[in-house]
Every structure is written in structure tokens, then in C-alpha cells.
Design an enzyme around this catalytic site. Structure first.
Site, PDB file in Angstrom:
ATOM      1  N   CYS A 170       0.817  -1.229   0.000  1.00  0.00           N
ATOM      2  CA  CYS A 170       0.000   0.000   0.000  1.00  0.00           C
ATOM      3  C   CYS A 170       0.848   1.275   0.000  1.00  0.00           C
ATOM      4  CB  CYS A 170      -0.934   0.002   1.195  1.00  0.00           C
ATOM      5  SG  CYS A 170      -2.102  -1.369   1.109  1.00  0.00           S
TER       6      CYS A 170
ATOM      7  N   HIS B 103      -3.575   7.011   1.009  1.00  0.00           N
ATOM      8  CA  HIS B 103      -3.917   5.678   0.517  1.00  0.00           C
ATOM      9  C   HIS B 103      -5.326   5.345   1.003  1.00  0.00           C
ATOM     10  CE1 HIS B 103      -4.073   1.474  -0.078  1.00  0.00           C
ATOM     11  NE2 HIS B 103      -3.962   1.177   1.202  1.00  0.00           N
TER      12      HIS B 103
ATOM     13  N   ASN C 220     -10.002  -0.946  -1.405  1.00  0.00           N
ATOM     14  CA  ASN C 220      -8.559  -0.729  -1.255  1.00  0.00           C
ATOM     15  C   ASN C 220      -7.844  -1.359  -2.460  1.00  0.00           C
ATOM     16  OD1 ASN C 220      -5.859  -0.815  -0.593  1.00  0.00           O
ATOM     17  ND2 ASN C 220      -6.161  -1.557   1.497  1.00  0.00           N
TER      18      ASN C 220
HETATM   19  N1  COA Z   1     -18.670  -8.831   7.854  1.00  0.00           N
HETATM   20  C1  COA Z   1     -19.267  -9.017   9.038  1.00  0.00           C
HETATM   21  N2  COA Z   1     -18.589  -9.228  10.173  1.00  0.00           N
HETATM   22  C2  COA Z   1     -17.249  -9.223  10.096  1.00  0.00           C
HETATM   23  C3  COA Z   1     -16.568  -9.045   8.890  1.00  0.00           C
HETATM   24  C4  COA Z   1     -17.332  -8.847   7.724  1.00  0.00           C
HETATM   25  N3  COA Z   1     -16.769  -8.647   6.527  1.00  0.00           N
HETATM   26  N4  COA Z   1     -15.239  -9.103   9.130  1.00  0.00           N
HETATM   27  C5  COA Z   1     -15.096  -9.326  10.448  1.00  0.00           C
HETATM   28  N5  COA Z   1     -16.300  -9.392  11.038  1.00  0.00           N
HETATM   29  C6  COA Z   1     -16.629  -9.613  12.445  1.00  0.00           C
HETATM   30  C7  COA Z   1     -15.520 -10.280  13.208  1.00  0.00           C
HETATM   31  O1  COA Z   1     -15.574 -11.668  13.086  1.00  0.00           O
HETATM   32  C8  COA Z   1     -15.793  -9.804  14.616  1.00  0.00           C
HETATM   33  O2  COA Z   1     -16.821 -10.593  15.153  1.00  0.00           O
HETATM   34  P1  COA Z   1     -16.822 -10.992  16.706  1.00  0.00           P
HETATM   35  O3  COA Z   1     -16.876  -9.702  17.465  1.00  0.00           O
HETATM   36  O4  COA Z   1     -18.039 -11.834  16.835  1.00  0.00           O
HETATM   37  O5  COA Z   1     -15.548 -11.747  16.928  1.00  0.00           O
HETATM   38  C9  COA Z   1     -16.355  -8.389  14.437  1.00  0.00           C
HETATM   39  O6  COA Z   1     -16.803  -8.329  13.080  1.00  0.00           O
HETATM   40  C10 COA Z   1     -15.326  -7.306  14.683  1.00  0.00           C
HETATM   41  O7  COA Z   1     -14.150  -7.648  13.991  1.00  0.00           O
HETATM   42  P2  COA Z   1     -12.880  -6.729  13.985  1.00  0.00           P
HETATM   43  O8  COA Z   1     -11.835  -7.357  13.140  1.00  0.00           O
HETATM   44  O9  COA Z   1     -12.513  -6.388  15.390  1.00  0.00           O
HETATM   45  O10 COA Z   1     -13.490  -5.422  13.293  1.00  0.00           O
HETATM   46  P3  COA Z   1     -12.838  -4.022  13.091  1.00  0.00           P
HETATM   47  O11 COA Z   1     -13.719  -2.980  13.611  1.00  0.00           O
HETATM   48  O12 COA Z   1     -11.402  -4.010  13.516  1.00  0.00           O
HETATM   49  O13 COA Z   1     -12.867  -3.885  11.509  1.00  0.00           O
HETATM   50  C11 COA Z   1     -11.374  -3.998   9.655  1.00  0.00           C
HETATM   51  C12 COA Z   1     -12.136  -4.788  10.714  1.00  0.00           C
HETATM   52  C13 COA Z   1     -10.560  -4.990   8.847  1.00  0.00           C
HETATM   53  C14 COA Z   1     -12.353  -3.276   8.766  1.00  0.00           C
HETATM   54  C15 COA Z   1     -10.436  -2.966  10.346  1.00  0.00           C
HETATM   55  O14 COA Z   1      -9.733  -3.577  11.382  1.00  0.00           O
HETATM   56  C16 COA Z   1      -9.478  -2.307   9.417  1.00  0.00           C
HETATM   57  O15 COA Z   1      -9.855  -1.655   8.477  1.00  0.00           O
HETATM   58  N6  COA Z   1      -8.176  -2.418   9.699  1.00  0.00           N
HETATM   59  C17 COA Z   1      -7.157  -1.807   8.869  1.00  0.00           C
HETATM   60  C18 COA Z   1      -7.085  -2.545   7.606  1.00  0.00           C
HETATM   61  C19 COA Z   1      -6.169  -1.933   6.621  1.00  0.00           C
HETATM   62  O16 COA Z   1      -5.995  -0.754   6.597  1.00  0.00           O
HETATM   63  N7  COA Z   1      -5.612  -2.785   5.803  1.00  0.00           N
HETATM   64  C20 COA Z   1      -4.836  -2.417   4.693  1.00  0.00           C
HETATM   65  C21 COA Z   1      -3.581  -1.820   5.102  1.00  0.00           C
HETATM   66  S1  COA Z   1      -2.944  -1.084   3.734  1.00  0.00           S
END
Ligand code: COA
Length: 353
Positions: free
Chosen positions: A132, A278, A308
Site C-alpha cells: 500500500c 492511501h 482498497n
Molecule cells: N462482515 C461481518 N462481520 C465481520 C466481517 C465482515 N466482513 N469481518 C469481520 N467481522 C466480524 C468479526 O468476526 C468480529 O466478530 P466478533 O466480534 O463476533 O468476533 C467483528 O466483526 C469485529 O471484527 P474486527 O476485526 O474487530 O473489526 P474491526 O472494527 O477491527 O474492523 C477492519 C475490521 C478490517 C475493517 C479494520 O480492522 C481495518 O480496516 N483495519 C485496517 C485494515 C487496513 O488498513 N488494511 C490495509 C492496510 S494497507
């Protein structure tokens, strides 16, 4: 077709020092298949509401199934547009820099495929693997090549086909809902000028300590065999992301690196016309804006429509921002990103008046 002997090409611009790297043309391309959040619910347990709320994403583009389209193909389309706007033909290019984390094949690099598809003979092509942060590293590399006199006209492409390597079952939903396919291209040219224009400052960082926070492990040369059926059943050929950790790092590091880069350039946030981060998550970009007290309208976002697109996200955003007249002659832009590695950085670019 060989990748080329760059010794002759290397002589082209030698002896010319301290040129400014100026953007002469930009282009973007996404494949025609739109995949909405709703469509994803047929394969995995997710919802439009969850995806919008957590990431801001409403849709993304994926390559059509079964067509063997790689990042060099998307990059070619974006490059054609950028070349046309720059008024260049492929033979004007001294060097291709290709940023991707999803190369057409494990080896050789996608830059070589693009070089051939552009109809070039031995023009050098360099792949970079900064995920990224690819656009930030690539711009900085291009600037260094131009300033050293090694190359004067550089085609820099960020392109990804991520959809073909996503686990679209519920197991992979935290990652698969985020990523999209696309390409952006930029033509950069060395221009002799005393004005404070072009790439005026950049900051690069890496912290391998957090390599495992965002990783796609297979095929892995440190394993023997590099890949096995068992590993595939475990899903180790799919990307793994510790989303919360990456999120926290992003918010902290993006604010820090923006401030550091503005400080080095002697510019305040008020003197930056547009911040183009980004596009990883709308909430990350909003938190970044808050962390350095930026009004939201100063931060460009288009993740809603693209998801993304990793190394392609900033050049796509740049091309759109130019098209929307948000930036143009005289504007100062700050690009910034954080991604796998971890890697992060920022570049300040000023358009000529
Ligand atoms: N749909 C529904 N539920 C989902 C899901 C989806 N696509 N993905 C995960 N969940 C669930 C999880 O299983 C979890 O359930 P639980 O509470 O029963 O265990 C819950 O949602 C919360 O998951 P979590 O991973 O803590 O969510 P979050 O708020 O951290 O959001 C991301 C997840 C990935 C959106 C977030 O962490 C993020 O954007 N991180 C940065 C990613 C990034 O920038 N990546 C690229 C770098 S360049």
C-alpha cells in the site's frame, strides 16, 4: 522477450543534475465488473451495513472471471491514458517503475510484462514490492532516478489484481470485503527549473518487526516444500491481516509522517491544498484528519467506489482529483500511505503555476 540491457538507456540523461520531477500525465483504469457489498453476501456471512460502517466501502471492481487479466494488463490501460495526456509515445520512456503486491506471476516482474505490452524493446523495468506504500516509495525512487540523471522520462504504474487471491468464504471476510482491482499510471519528467515545484519532499519508513500484521505467506522460499496441499487447506496462501493492529498503526503513523514531511518542506497544513491518503479504510483517513486537525474536505477519499486497490489507490485518487479540478496548476498535494511491511511514508508534490 528479455527485460533489456539498460546500460545504453542509462546514459540517456546522465550529466544533467538536480532536475525537478514533474507529473506530465496521469491515467487510471479499473476492470468493468462492479462488485457491490450486497453481492458479497452470496458467498460470505457479511452485510452491506457492516462493510459501510467499518470501512466506508460501497463497491469495488474485480477482473472478470476466467479472463487471465493481470496487473500488467490493467496497468497497460492506465499507462495508455497517462502517456496520451503527457504527449509521450512508449519510446519516450527511459524507465518503467511498476508497484504491485499482486504480480502477474511469481517471477518475472510485472514491469517486464508491461514493457513488452507497450511494444518496447529493451527499456528497463523495475518492480517494487511496497504494497500500500508502493506509490510513496515509487515516487521517491522516480525522483531519485531523475535527479541523478539516470532517467529523464519515467512511467510509474501502480496496479493490482487482488480479487483472484481472495478467500471469499466467511473465513476470509475481514480482508476480502476490503480489496479491489485497479491501476493508476503517472508520467514523470525531469525539468530544469529554479522554481520550488515537483516532488519537493519525501519521507520513507519501514518496520519489519510488524511484518506478520499483514502477510501473504505462500509460496514461501523459506519453507520446504514452498507450498503443500495441507498448507492450502489451512488457507496460508491467502492474505492474513491483524486488522485492529494495522488500523492503530495507520492512524498513529500517518499523522506523524504527514507532520514530519511538512516540517522538512517548511510548509504548514494550511499550505497543503489537498491530502491524498492511501485508501485503506475511510475511518482510518477520518481519524488521520482528526489527529492533525484537518478539515475533512482537505482529505481526498474515493474508497467508497474502489475499495482498497493497494499500490493503485493513490494514483487512481490523484487522477480523479485532477479530473474533478480539486487540484491543478499551483496546487500543493501531500500523498501518504501505510501498508504491509509495515511500510509508511509521505511525499509533497507541487504543481507548476
Ligand atoms: N462482515 C461481518 N462481520 C465481520 C466481517 C465482515 N466482513 N469481518 C469481520 N467481522 C466480524 C468479526 O468476526 C468480529 O466478530 P466478533 O466480534 O463476533 O468476533 C467483528 O466483526 C469485529 O471484527 P474486527 O476485526 O474487530 O473489526 P474491526 O472494527 O477491527 O474492523 C477492519 C475490521 C478490517 C475493517 C479494520 O480492522 C481495518 O480496516 N483495519 C485496517 C485494515 C487496513 O488498513 N488494511 C490495509 C492496510 S494497507
Amino acid at each position: 522477450m528479455p527485460c533489456g540491457d539498460n546500460r545504453n538507456k542509462a546514459k540517456k540523461g546522465r550529466g544533467i543534475s538536480m532536475k525537478k520531477a514533474i507529473i506530465k500525465g496521469t491515467g487510471r483504469y479499473v476492470p468493468p465488473r462492479v462488485v457491490t457489498n450486497h453481492e458479497l453476501t452470496q458467498w460470505m456471512d457479511t452485510s452491506d451495513e457492516w462493510i459501510r460502517q467499518r470501512t466506508g466501502i460501497e463497491q469495488r471492481y474485480w477482473v472478470p472471471e476466467g479472463d487471465e487479466i493481470g496487473p500488467s494488463d490493467l496497468g497497460l490501460e492506465a499507462s495508455r491514458i497517462a502517456l496520451k495526456r503527457a504527449g509521450w509515445t512508449p519510446s519516450d520512456i527511459d524507465l518503467i517503475i511498476f508497484a504491485t503486491m499482486t504480480p502477474d506471476v511469481y517471477l518475472p516482474g510485472s514491469g517486464c510484462y508491461l514493457q513488452y505490452k507497450l511494444g518496447l524493446d529493451t527499456t528497463p523495468a523495475l518492480d517494487i514490492r511496497q504494497q500500500c506504500t508502493g506509490f510513496i516509495y515509487g515516487l521517491t525512487i522516480a525522483n531519485a532516478f531523475i535527479r541523478s540523471g539516470f532517467a529523464n522520462r519515467i512511467l510509474f504504474v501502480g496496479s493490482e489484481v487482488q480479487s483472484t487471491a481472495l478467500d471469499i468464504s466467511t473465513r476470509g471476510r475481514d480482508i476480502s470485503v476490503i480489496f479491489g482491482d485497479g491501476a493508476g499510471a503517472v508520467c514523470l519528467e525531469g525539468v530544469e527549473t529554479d522554481e520550488q515545484v515537483g516532488i519537493i519532499e519525501s519521507t520513507l519508513n519501514a518496520q519489519g518487526e510488524f511484518a506478520s500484521a499483514l502477510i501473504m505467506e505462500l509460496p514461501s522460499s523459506r519453507l520446504n516444500p514452498r507450498i503443500s496441499e495441507e498448507m492450502i487447506l489451512e488457507g496460508r496462501h491467502y492474505a492474513f491481516m491483524d486488522g485492529r493492529s494495522v488500523f492503530k498503526h495507520a492512524v498513529k503513523r500517518l499523522g506523524e509522517v504527514a507532520k514530519e514531511t511538512m516540517e522538512k518542506a517548511g510548509l504548514s497544513a494550511e499550505e497543503i491544498d489537498l491530502f491524498i491518503p492511501h485508501q485503506a479504510n475511510l475511518r482510518i483517513n477520518q481519524a488521520f484528519a482528526r489527529s492533525i486537525n484537518l478539515p475533512e474536505e482537505k482529505v481526498f477519499n474515493n474508497i467508497q467506489r474502489y475499495g482498497n486497490t493497494t499500490a493503485a489507490s493513490i494514483p487512481i485518487a490523484l487522477d480523479e482529483a485532477i479530473e474533478m479540478n480539486l487540484i491543478g496548476n499551483g496546487s500543493t498535494v501531500l500523498f501518504l500511505a501505510l501498508g504491509a511491511g509495515l511500510t509508511w511514508g509521505a511525499v509533497i508534490y507541487k504543481f507548476a503555476d
